[in-house]
Scaffold this motif. Structure first.
Motif: not given
Lengths: 318, 447
Positions: A182-196
């Motif tokens: 997790e770098l800078w203030s770039l948050y990666n929220g990508r997730h597959a169906v069923g994940e959260h």
């Protein structure tokens, strides 16, 4: 009693802080970061929910969310996992606040899961570890894709390794070795169906920050956070409240003491501390002088082992 | 109750530490936490208990920070751990990063938000390959302040010449990388010399202790000296009876100052408008500055949504062609031809890796300079290199050297969402040797 709670440095008064006209106080910096996190989730997720227990951290989360989207309403609903052993004052507070802000409150009851056999009562009567199954069930059945938790990295050493955006697989499990950088203030929220994704907007706050912010913002808390008289008994070096949840046992004498709660959780494992702090200022002075962490002082469930929290988190706990 | 308890608002400093267990990094972090009285009785008790279980006689302060089971079992720090402590003067967020080469990506992560980096060396060994790599990462990530902590001074009899030689070598090297502010401090983390309290053994050192420096180093840059950058996160439209026509753009100022009445350019569209009002979390205000989170209202009704950038002052020209220095974070190599997602501020777009221009070989021994190694087939985990990207939509990027927030981006695997690469627009180092050397096998540089 003297506390150094002079009016905090406000952002609308450039020049008051020693750091120059455009300095921010630590509370302003933390607030700005948390608001940014809430807005990132609102912008990128379909069905976010705030875990709201009526505890101080979840109350601060909701307060930040209200500020982040003002004057529009908070675009999330609330979720509480009720162990059935919660403090009645806290449940009343929870319902009042949800109604006041016109927010939808989902409640998952541990009791329902015990009644239909999906969960079994533990020998020690503690229901805290039992919350994981109802939590994951509520996330799955409501298809929540982002779940805000009030966890702070200063609470516990496994939490210190947690990301702000923490991906959970289809079993709700956390794998600390496979976390996304997790770098800078770039948050990666990508997730597959069923994940959260679990989102922790208070990651960088400490217990003292939370209390200072509660004071600065004038946030109302459930009354059990302040000193009051209560029937308690000693177990594992903590004062537990006497009540229907299962305590005390025969050899545990009950006495009336002046206490308050530093954390609010399940009655079976949340200990009270001796305190005469009836005001927010007194509470802040008490915490600043405390020689124990809030979890060490008040949570029996974390004393189980060196990795108790890591193990619970791996299974999908808060 | 004591009257000396200081609980008023203070400033916030984010800093990172880099070094290996052998350099005494965990001991140093434990010392900072312990001596600033941030370690409470139950935590110390737990550490003492765990140390005894491991057959150690004195409490192993490293156990305070190694939070995961695997870390405690292996006695190494694997992941970035965030630590929190406060003194009456300042609140600190410490990103404690592992020093070992295979965790370079974690140091990159910790340095990305840091305003100061502490690089630790063992006084007996001086500046070693790992020290050079840590300094290069701090320079790459544009950490404004670097501290060289020369540890274990007790094991070299607190001798000034030992310290002076290491400090001179490191300072010259850091300057060659473009690091602007370097301070060297002789310490003993184990004995506590010059960490929090001044050392009784090194009266030849007249500088601040490590903590004094952390407490007084300037936080942040001066927003008034930078052009305003405001990435739009979310459009706030209550559509309530009370606020039927309210339309505000929510975001956090990435840099600069924004005032009511300021003309702003909307990027990438290039349309111009004026700031009509600023709402600071529910309270109306005339001025906002980085890094405040606010909501901006504009005089014109334009088509603006998440991913747009409001810019004042000299604005970057939106482009689909990006040259950047990257730090590759994932085990899957990054190769020319890869199709990825690029996340920049609040905008995520599709992108093609057109070219891996070269890999940057970091210096490993005295006299080495940064070198381009052309002909790299791809970038492997922990590699630093230079790439050319083509995006599906134009992006308003600043160079990373001008703006850490609007000059940075992530590359993400579209298939499973994995974060692949950290990107910094433009050239990372001014001093990369331009004579192309052929790319050598990995091992020569990284082991």
């Amino acid at each position: 009693m003297t506390t150094a709670t002079d009016s905090p440095v406000r952002t609308d008064d450039p020049g008051q802080n020693s750091g120059g006209p455009f300095a921010l106080s630590h509370l302003d910096a933390l607030e700005a970061e948390s608001v940014h996190i809430f807005r990132e989730v609102a912008g990128e997720f379909e069905r976010p929910v705030i875990l709201f227990s009526g505890g101080k951290d979840s109350i601060v989360m909701l307060h930040l969310a209200l500020k982040a989207f003002a004057p529009a309403p908070v675009p999330f609903s609330l979720l509480h996992v009720d162990t059935g052993h919660n403090f009645p004052e806290v449940i009343a507070y929870r319902d009042r606040v949800a109604a006041e802000h016109n927010l939808r409150l989902h409640v998952a009851h541990v009791q329902d899961f015990i009644d239909d056999g999906r969960l079994r009562e533990r020998p020690d009567g503690t229901r805290n570890p039992l919350q994981t199954v109802p939590l994951l069930d509520a996330i799955e059945s409501n298809r929540f894709d982002a779940v805000f938790g009030g966890g702070r990295r200063d609470e516990e050493k496994a939490r210190a390794k947690e990301r702000v955006f923490s991906l959970r697989d289809e079993f709700g499990a956390w794998d600390p070795r496979r976390q996304r950088p997790e770098l800078w203030s770039l948050y990666n929220g990508r997730h597959a169906v069923g994940e959260h994704v679990r989102v922790f907007p208070l990651s960088n706050w400490t217990e003292l920050d939370v209390w200072q912010y509660i004071e600065r913002e004038g946030i109302e808390l459930p009354e059990i956070y302040y000193a009051h008289e209560r029937d308690v008994f000693a177990r594992s070096g903590m004062w537990l409240t006497a009540g229907e949840w299962g305590g005390p046992k025969d050899n545990e004498p009950v006495e009336r003491r002046l206490i308050r709660y530093r954390t609010v959780g399940d009655m079976s494992c949340t200990g009270a501390v001796d305190s005469d702090a009836t005001t927010i200022q007194a509470v802040i002075a008490e915490i600043a002088a405390s020689r124990l962490t809030e979890r060490g002082a008040t949570r029996a469930d974390d004393k189980l082992s060196e990795a108790a929290m890591e193990d619970r988190k791996r299974e999908g706990y808060f | 109750m004591s009257t000396t308890i200081e609980t008023t608002a203070t400033s916030l400093l984010r800093f990172a530490t880099a070094g290996s267990v052998d350099d005494g990094k965990s001991t140093l972090v434990g010392r900072l936490l312990h001596d600033s009285k941030s370690v409470l009785a139950d935590q110390l008790e737990a550490v003492e208990h765990a140390s005894r279980n491991r057959g150690q006689e004195t409490p192993d302060l490293a156990l305070l920070t190694d939070g995961l089971r695997a870390e405690r079992e292996q006695g190494i720090t694997i992941d970035v751990a965030y630590r929190y402590f406060a003194t009456p003067r300042r609140r600190f967020i410490l990103a404690d990063t592992p020093g070992h080469v295979q965790y370079t990506r974690n140091m990159v992560t910790g340095a990305s938000t840091a305003e100061l980096a502490v690089v630790l060396v063992d006084a007996r060994n001086g500046v070693v390959e790992q020290t050079r790599r840590h300094a290069a990462v701090a320079a790459l990530l544009r950490v404004p302040h670097v501290v060289l902590a020369v540890n274990k001074m007790d094991l070299v009899d607190y001798a000034e010449p030992v310290f002076a030689a290491i400090a001179a070598e490191f300072t010259a090297y850091a300057a060659s990388l473009g690091v602007k502010d370097v301070l060297a401090v002789p310490i003993s983390a184990l004995a506590g010399d010059n960490v929090v309290e001044p050392s009784a053994h090194m009266d030849w050192y007249g500088g601040p202790t490590l903590l004094e420096h952390l407490e007084t180093v300037p936080v942040g840059s001066d927003p008034s000296a930078e052009p305003a950058r405001f990435p739009v996160q979310y459009v706030i439209r209550p559509q309530t009876e009370e606020h039927p026509d309210y339309r505000g753009y929510a975001g956090q100022l990435a840099s600069g100052v924004l005032r009511v009445g300021d003309p702003v350019t909307v990027l990438p569209s290039g349309l111009t408008t004026t700031v009509a009002g600023i709402d600071a979390l529910g309270r109306s205000t005339d001025i906002a500055w980085a890094p405040q989170s606010v909501t901006v209202r504009l005089t014109d009704d334009l088509d603006i949504s998440r991913g747009d950038l409001l810019a004042a002052g000299p604005a970057p020209a939106p482009t689909k062609d990006i040259e950047a220095t990257v730090s590759h974070l994932n085990e899957r190599p990054l190769r020319a031809g890869d199709k990825v997602l690029l996340k920049h501020t609040t905008r995520t777009v599709r992108a093609l890796v057109k070219e891996i221009s070269y890999r940057i070989a970091l210096p490993t021994k005295p006299g080495d300079t940064l070198e381009q190694r052309s002909g790299a087939e791809g970038l492997n985990v922990n590699d630093i290199g230079h790439v050319v990207l083509r995006t599906a939509e134009p992006l308003a990027l600043d160079t990373y050297s001008a703006n850490r927030r609007t000059g940075s981006f992530l590359l993400i695997d579209p298939a499973d969402g994995t974060t692949l690469t950290a990107g910094m627009a433009g050239e990372a180092f001014e001093t990369v040797r331009t004579t192309d050397a052929p790319d050598a096998p990995q091992e020569e540089d990284w082991v």
